[in-house]
Design a protein around this motif. Structure first.
Motif, short mmCIF file in Angstrom:
data_model
loop_
_atom_site.label_atom_id
_atom_site.label_comp_id
_atom_site.label_asym_id
_atom_site.label_seq_id
_atom_site.Cartn_x
_atom_site.Cartn_y
_atom_site.Cartn_z
N GLY A 72 0.81 -1.21 0.00
CA GLY A 72 0.00 0.00 0.00
C GLY A 72 0.84 1.26 0.00
O GLY A 72 0.54 2.21 -0.71
N LEU A 73 1.94 1.27 0.78
CA LEU A 73 2.80 2.45 0.85
C LEU A 73 3.50 2.69 -0.49
O LEU A 73 3.62 3.83 -0.94
N ALA A 74 3.97 1.64 -1.13
CA ALA A 74 4.64 1.80 -2.42
C ALA A 74 3.70 2.34 -3.48
O ALA A 74 4.09 3.16 -4.32
N GLU A 75 2.45 1.93 -3.43
CA GLU A 75 1.47 2.44 -4.39
C GLU A 75 1.19 3.92 -4.16
O GLU A 75 1.05 4.69 -5.11
N VAL A 76 1.13 4.32 -2.89
CA VAL A 76 0.91 5.74 -2.57
C VAL A 76 2.09 6.57 -3.04
O VAL A 76 1.92 7.64 -3.63
N ILE A 77 3.31 6.09 -2.80
CA ILE A 77 4.51 6.82 -3.22
C ILE A 77 4.56 6.95 -4.73
O ILE A 77 4.87 8.02 -5.26
N ASP A 78 4.25 5.87 -5.45
CA ASP A 78 4.25 5.93 -6.91
C ASP A 78 3.16 6.85 -7.44
O ASP A 78 3.34 7.54 -8.44
N ALA A 79 2.02 6.89 -6.76
CA ALA A 79 0.90 7.71 -7.22
C ALA A 79 1.13 9.18 -6.95
O ALA A 79 0.60 10.03 -7.66
N THR A 80 1.90 9.52 -5.92
CA THR A 80 2.08 10.92 -5.56
C THR A 80 3.40 11.51 -6.06
O THR A 80 3.70 12.65 -5.76
N SER A 81 4.19 10.75 -6.77
CA SER A 81 5.46 11.29 -7.24
C SER A 81 5.22 12.33 -8.34
O SER A 81 4.29 12.20 -9.13
N LEU A 82 6.04 13.34 -8.35
CA LEU A 82 5.90 14.42 -9.32
C LEU A 82 6.70 14.11 -10.57
O LEU A 82 7.75 13.48 -10.51
N GLY A 83 6.23 14.60 -11.69
CA GLY A 83 6.97 14.49 -12.93
C GLY A 83 8.14 15.46 -12.93
O GLY A 83 8.21 16.39 -12.13
N TRP A 84 9.08 15.25 -13.85
CA TRP A 84 10.28 16.09 -13.87
C TRP A 84 9.95 17.55 -14.15
O TRP A 84 10.50 18.46 -13.54
N GLY A 85 9.03 17.81 -15.06
CA GLY A 85 8.64 19.19 -15.36
C GLY A 85 8.04 19.89 -14.17
O GLY A 85 8.32 21.06 -13.89
N THR A 86 7.19 19.18 -13.43
CA THR A 86 6.58 19.74 -12.23
C THR A 86 7.63 20.00 -11.16
O THR A 86 7.59 21.01 -10.46
N ARG A 87 8.61 19.11 -11.04
CA ARG A 87 9.69 19.30 -10.07
C ARG A 87 10.50 20.55 -10.39
O ARG A 87 10.84 21.32 -9.50
N VAL A 88 10.83 20.74 -11.66
CA VAL A 88 11.62 21.92 -12.04
C VAL A 88 10.83 23.20 -11.80
O VAL A 88 11.36 24.19 -11.30
N LYS A 89 9.53 23.18 -12.14
CA LYS A 89 8.69 24.36 -11.90
C LYS A 89 8.59 24.66 -10.40
O LYS A 89 8.66 25.82 -9.99
N GLY A 90 8.42 23.64 -9.58
CA GLY A 90 8.37 23.83 -8.13
C GLY A 90 9.68 24.37 -7.59
O GLY A 90 9.69 25.24 -6.72
N PHE A 91 10.81 23.83 -8.10
CA PHE A 91 12.12 24.32 -7.69
C PHE A 91 12.29 25.79 -8.02
O PHE A 91 12.69 26.59 -7.18
N ILE A 92 11.97 26.16 -9.25
CA ILE A 92 12.14 27.55 -9.69
C ILE A 92 11.25 28.48 -8.87
O ILE A 92 11.70 29.52 -8.39
N ALA A 93 9.98 28.09 -8.67
CA ALA A 93 9.06 28.94 -7.92
C ALA A 93 9.53 29.12 -6.48
O ALA A 93 9.56 30.24 -5.96
N CYS A 94 9.91 28.03 -5.84
CA CYS A 94 10.34 28.10 -4.44
C CYS A 94 11.65 28.88 -4.31
O CYS A 94 11.82 29.67 -3.37
N PHE A 95 12.57 28.69 -5.24
CA PHE A 95 13.85 29.40 -5.20
C PHE A 95 13.66 30.90 -5.41
O PHE A 95 14.27 31.72 -4.72
N CYS A 104 14.42 20.32 -2.40
CA CYS A 104 13.62 19.11 -2.12
C CYS A 104 12.78 18.73 -3.32
O CYS A 104 12.44 17.56 -3.49
N PHE A 105 12.41 19.69 -4.15
CA PHE A 105 11.66 19.37 -5.36
C PHE A 105 12.50 18.56 -6.34
O PHE A 105 11.98 17.71 -7.04
N LEU A 106 13.79 18.83 -6.39
CA LEU A 106 14.64 18.12 -7.34
C LEU A 106 15.06 16.75 -6.85
O LEU A 106 15.05 15.77 -7.61
N MET A 107 15.44 16.65 -5.57
CA MET A 107 15.96 15.38 -5.05
C MET A 107 14.95 14.61 -4.23
O MET A 107 15.08 13.41 -4.09
N GLY A 108 14.00 15.29 -3.64
CA GLY A 108 13.11 14.66 -2.69
C GLY A 108 13.59 14.96 -1.28
O GLY A 108 14.79 15.12 -1.05
N PRO A 109 12.67 15.03 -0.34
CA PRO A 109 13.06 15.45 1.01
C PRO A 109 13.99 14.48 1.73
O PRO A 109 14.92 14.90 2.42
#
Length: 109
Positions: free
Chosen positions: A18-41, A81-86
């Protein structure tokens, strides 16, 4: 395809629970990660700059500087954390070669 993903990620021996399915379902795509990184930075840099500008406000300048500069530093550090994960970010921060720098930085904040 799922078997290939499990083998490449090192999870080939265990069945996805169940935990692995949740992690796979909530992972962000690379484009979303870069956008989150840029916005937060950018938000972190703006807060730090605003804190520096507010330093010269009479009577409350030091307090405003401390608050905004601290928020800016936290946002800038949190942006990676957006690029590498927390968890990976925390593991790398507390590696033996970076431990002293991490402790000094956290105490300074």
């Amino acid at each position: 395809m799922d078997k290939l993903k499990r083998v490449l990620s090192g999870r080939d021996t265990e069945e996805p629970g169940g935990l692995a399915e949740v992690i796979d379902a909530t992972s962000l795509g690379w484009g979303t990660r870069v956008k989150g990184f840029i916005a937060c930075f950018v938000i972190g840099c703006l807060c730090s700059f605003l804190g520096t500008c507010l330093l010269w406000v009479p009577k409350k300048g030091l307090t405003l500087f401390a608050v905004f500069y601290t928020l800016g530093n936290i946002a800038s550090i949190g942006s990676t954390c957006f690029l590498m994960g927390p968890m990976k970010q925390l593991k790398r921060m507390f590696e033996p070669t970076r431990l002293i720098a991490t402790i000094v930085m956290l105490v300074s904040i």
